[in-house]
Design a protein around this motif. Structure first.
Motif, PDB file in Angstrom:
ATOM      1  N   ILE A 191     -19.286 -31.275 -35.732  1.00 39.91           N
ATOM      2  CA  ILE A 191     -19.558 -32.708 -35.766  1.00 39.91           C
ATOM      3  C   ILE A 191     -21.060 -32.908 -35.991  1.00 39.91           C
ATOM      4  CG2 ILE A 191     -19.793 -32.881 -33.268  1.00 39.91           C
ATOM      5  CD1 ILE A 191     -18.509 -35.648 -33.464  1.00 39.91           C
ATOM      6  N   THR A 192     -21.411 -33.833 -36.841  1.00 39.17           N
ATOM      7  CA  THR A 192     -22.820 -34.055 -37.143  1.00 39.17           C
ATOM      8  C   THR A 192     -23.510 -34.841 -36.031  1.00 39.17           C
ATOM      9  OG1 THR A 192     -22.472 -36.148 -38.288  1.00 39.17           O
ATOM     10  CG2 THR A 192     -22.330 -34.124 -39.625  1.00 39.17           C
ATOM     11  N   GLY A 193     -24.824 -34.742 -36.021  1.00 37.19           N
ATOM     12  CA  GLY A 193     -25.607 -35.495 -35.050  1.00 37.19           C
ATOM     13  C   GLY A 193     -25.382 -36.989 -35.180  1.00 37.19           C
ATOM     14  N   GLY A 194     -25.263 -37.470 -36.402  1.00 37.32           N
ATOM     15  CA  GLY A 194     -25.022 -38.899 -36.619  1.00 37.32           C
ATOM     16  C   GLY A 194     -23.699 -39.362 -36.042  1.00 37.32           C
ATOM     17  N   GLU A 195     -22.645 -38.567 -36.256  1.00 40.55           N
ATOM     18  CA  GLU A 195     -21.332 -38.904 -35.712  1.00 40.55           C
ATOM     19  C   GLU A 195     -21.341 -38.815 -34.192  1.00 40.55           C
ATOM     20  OE1 GLU A 195     -17.364 -39.874 -35.107  1.00 40.55           O
ATOM     21  OE2 GLU A 195     -18.566 -40.150 -36.901  1.00 40.55           O
ATOM     22  N   TYR A 196     -21.994 -37.809 -33.673  1.00 46.46           N
ATOM     23  CA  TYR A 196     -22.073 -37.650 -32.224  1.00 46.46           C
ATOM     24  C   TYR A 196     -22.841 -38.815 -31.604  1.00 46.46           C
ATOM     25  CZ  TYR A 196     -21.920 -34.986 -27.902  1.00 46.46           C
ATOM     26  OH  TYR A 196     -21.655 -34.570 -26.627  1.00 46.46           O
ATOM     27  N   ALA A 197     -23.891 -39.257 -32.287  1.00 44.10           N
ATOM     28  CA  ALA A 197     -24.669 -40.406 -31.808  1.00 44.10           C
ATOM     29  C   ALA A 197     -23.794 -41.658 -31.744  1.00 44.10           C
ATOM     30  CB  ALA A 197     -25.882 -40.648 -32.708  1.00 44.10           C
ATOM     31  N   GLY A 242     -28.906 -30.673 -25.409  1.00 43.67           N
ATOM     32  CA  GLY A 242     -29.681 -30.484 -24.186  1.00 43.67           C
ATOM     33  C   GLY A 242     -31.116 -30.962 -24.330  1.00 43.67           C
ATOM     34  N   LEU A 243     -31.727 -30.666 -25.465  1.00 41.52           N
ATOM     35  CA  LEU A 243     -33.099 -31.121 -25.714  1.00 41.52           C
ATOM     36  C   LEU A 243     -33.168 -32.639 -25.796  1.00 41.52           C
ATOM     37  CD1 LEU A 243     -34.271 -28.446 -28.305  1.00 41.52           C
ATOM     38  CD2 LEU A 243     -35.018 -28.684 -25.923  1.00 41.52           C
ATOM     39  N   ALA A 244     -32.175 -33.239 -26.429  1.00 40.91           N
ATOM     40  CA  ALA A 244     -32.143 -34.700 -26.536  1.00 40.91           C
ATOM     41  C   ALA A 244     -31.991 -35.335 -25.156  1.00 40.91           C
ATOM     42  CB  ALA A 244     -31.011 -35.146 -27.464  1.00 40.91           C
ATOM     43  N   PHE A 245     -31.143 -34.756 -24.314  1.00 43.41           N
ATOM     44  CA  PHE A 245     -30.986 -35.269 -22.959  1.00 43.41           C
ATOM     45  C   PHE A 245     -32.280 -35.121 -22.159  1.00 43.41           C
ATOM     46  CE2 PHE A 245     -26.468 -36.020 -22.996  1.00 43.41           C
ATOM     47  CZ  PHE A 245     -26.325 -36.962 -21.990  1.00 43.41           C
ATOM     48  N   SER A 246     -32.959 -34.003 -22.335  1.00 46.66           N
ATOM     49  CA  SER A 246     -34.222 -33.797 -21.624  1.00 46.66           C
ATOM     50  C   SER A 246     -35.264 -34.835 -22.032  1.00 46.66           C
ATOM     51  CB  SER A 246     -34.760 -32.394 -21.898  1.00 46.66           C
ATOM     52  OG  SER A 246     -33.904 -31.433 -21.356  1.00 46.66           O
ATOM     53  N   ALA A 247     -35.414 -35.034 -23.324  1.00 45.96           N
ATOM     54  CA  ALA A 247     -36.393 -36.004 -23.825  1.00 45.96           C
ATOM     55  C   ALA A 247     -36.026 -37.416 -23.388  1.00 45.96           C
ATOM     56  CB  ALA A 247     -36.489 -35.916 -25.340  1.00 45.96           C
ATOM     57  N   LEU A 260     -27.690 -42.842 -22.373  1.00 47.31           N
ATOM     58  CA  LEU A 260     -26.839 -42.448 -23.497  1.00 47.31           C
ATOM     59  C   LEU A 260     -27.350 -43.017 -24.816  1.00 47.31           C
ATOM     60  CD1 LEU A 260     -23.307 -42.694 -21.870  1.00 47.31           C
ATOM     61  CD2 LEU A 260     -24.572 -40.618 -22.478  1.00 47.31           C
ATOM     62  N   TYR A 261     -27.794 -44.256 -24.808  1.00 47.41           N
ATOM     63  CA  TYR A 261     -28.369 -44.836 -26.024  1.00 47.41           C
ATOM     64  C   TYR A 261     -29.626 -44.077 -26.448  1.00 47.41           C
ATOM     65  CZ  TYR A 261     -25.373 -48.944 -26.555  1.00 47.41           C
ATOM     66  OH  TYR A 261     -24.305 -49.777 -26.777  1.00 47.41           O
ATOM     67  N   ALA A 262     -30.458 -43.702 -25.483  1.00 47.06           N
ATOM     68  CA  ALA A 262     -31.677 -42.969 -25.814  1.00 47.06           C
ATOM     69  C   ALA A 262     -31.351 -41.605 -26.421  1.00 47.06           C
ATOM     70  CB  ALA A 262     -32.554 -42.816 -24.573  1.00 47.06           C
ATOM     71  N   VAL A 263     -30.360 -40.916 -25.862  1.00 40.59           N
ATOM     72  CA  VAL A 263     -29.930 -39.629 -26.412  1.00 40.59           C
ATOM     73  C   VAL A 263     -29.411 -39.836 -27.837  1.00 40.59           C
ATOM     74  CG1 VAL A 263     -28.281 -37.723 -26.204  1.00 40.59           C
ATOM     75  CG2 VAL A 263     -29.422 -38.612 -24.162  1.00 40.59           C
ATOM     76  N   ALA A 264     -28.601 -40.872 -28.029  1.00 36.95           N
ATOM     77  CA  ALA A 264     -28.063 -41.166 -29.364  1.00 36.95           C
ATOM     78  C   ALA A 264     -29.187 -41.441 -30.355  1.00 36.95           C
ATOM     79  CB  ALA A 264     -27.104 -42.353 -29.291  1.00 36.95           C
ATOM     80  N   ASP A 265     -30.186 -42.179 -29.934  1.00 36.48           N
ATOM     81  CA  ASP A 265     -31.322 -42.475 -30.814  1.00 36.48           C
ATOM     82  C   ASP A 265     -32.036 -41.199 -31.235  1.00 36.48           C
ATOM     83  OD1 ASP A 265     -30.757 -45.176 -30.574  1.00 36.48           O
ATOM     84  OD2 ASP A 265     -32.387 -45.578 -29.161  1.00 36.48           O
ATOM     85  N   ILE A 266     -32.272 -40.328 -30.285  1.00 39.42           N
ATOM     86  CA  ILE A 266     -32.968 -39.070 -30.584  1.00 39.42           C
ATOM     87  C   ILE A 266     -32.154 -38.222 -31.545  1.00 39.42           C
ATOM     88  CG2 ILE A 266     -33.709 -36.866 -29.575  1.00 39.42           C
ATOM     89  CD1 ILE A 266     -34.471 -38.555 -27.038  1.00 39.42           C
TER      90      ILE A 266
END
Length: 109
Positions: free
Chosen positions: A93-99, A50-55, A28-34
């Motif tokens: 919701i923005t990527g930053g908020e989701y992270a 989905g792409l963030a989870f894959s990476a 989860l931290y790695a996804v948030a970082d991406i």
């Protein structure tokens, strides 16, 4: 000491601190970082998530045996149920908020 050296040292300390977390939390931290590194001010979508989870899966999960990977992925996804709700993504919701929400969820797994 250059700025890049300081940043590298900070990144290394963060990496070491995360090694003590559960594999699901690491994921989860790695996804948030991406997500927070790539256009954090833009609304998050299911494709970007989905792409963030894959990476992140390649970076984090690949080093563990299959049973550990499967368990960690299930735990991480179970923590996402309220976050991955289509209504949340539809609200823009923005990527930053989701992270930020992902990092909070990581503390629970």
């Amino acid at each position: 000491m250059t700025h890049r050296t300081q940043l590298s040292q900070a990144e290394e300390h963060l990496r070491r601190a995360r090694e003590n977390l559960t594999v699901a939390a690491q994921l989860l931290y790695a996804v948030a970082d991406i997500i927070s590194e790539h256009q954090p001010e833009q609304p998050i979508g299911t494709m970007a998530l989905g792409l963030a989870f894959s990476a992140a899966g390649v970076d984090v999960l690949a080093q563990y045996p299959r049973a550990v990977r499967d368990h960690a992925l299930l735990r991480a996804l179970s923590a996402l149920v309220p976050l991955a709700d289509k209504d949340v993504i539809a609200q823009g919701i923005t990527g930053g908020e989701y992270a930020l929400r992902l990092r909070l969820a990581a503390k629970a797994v």
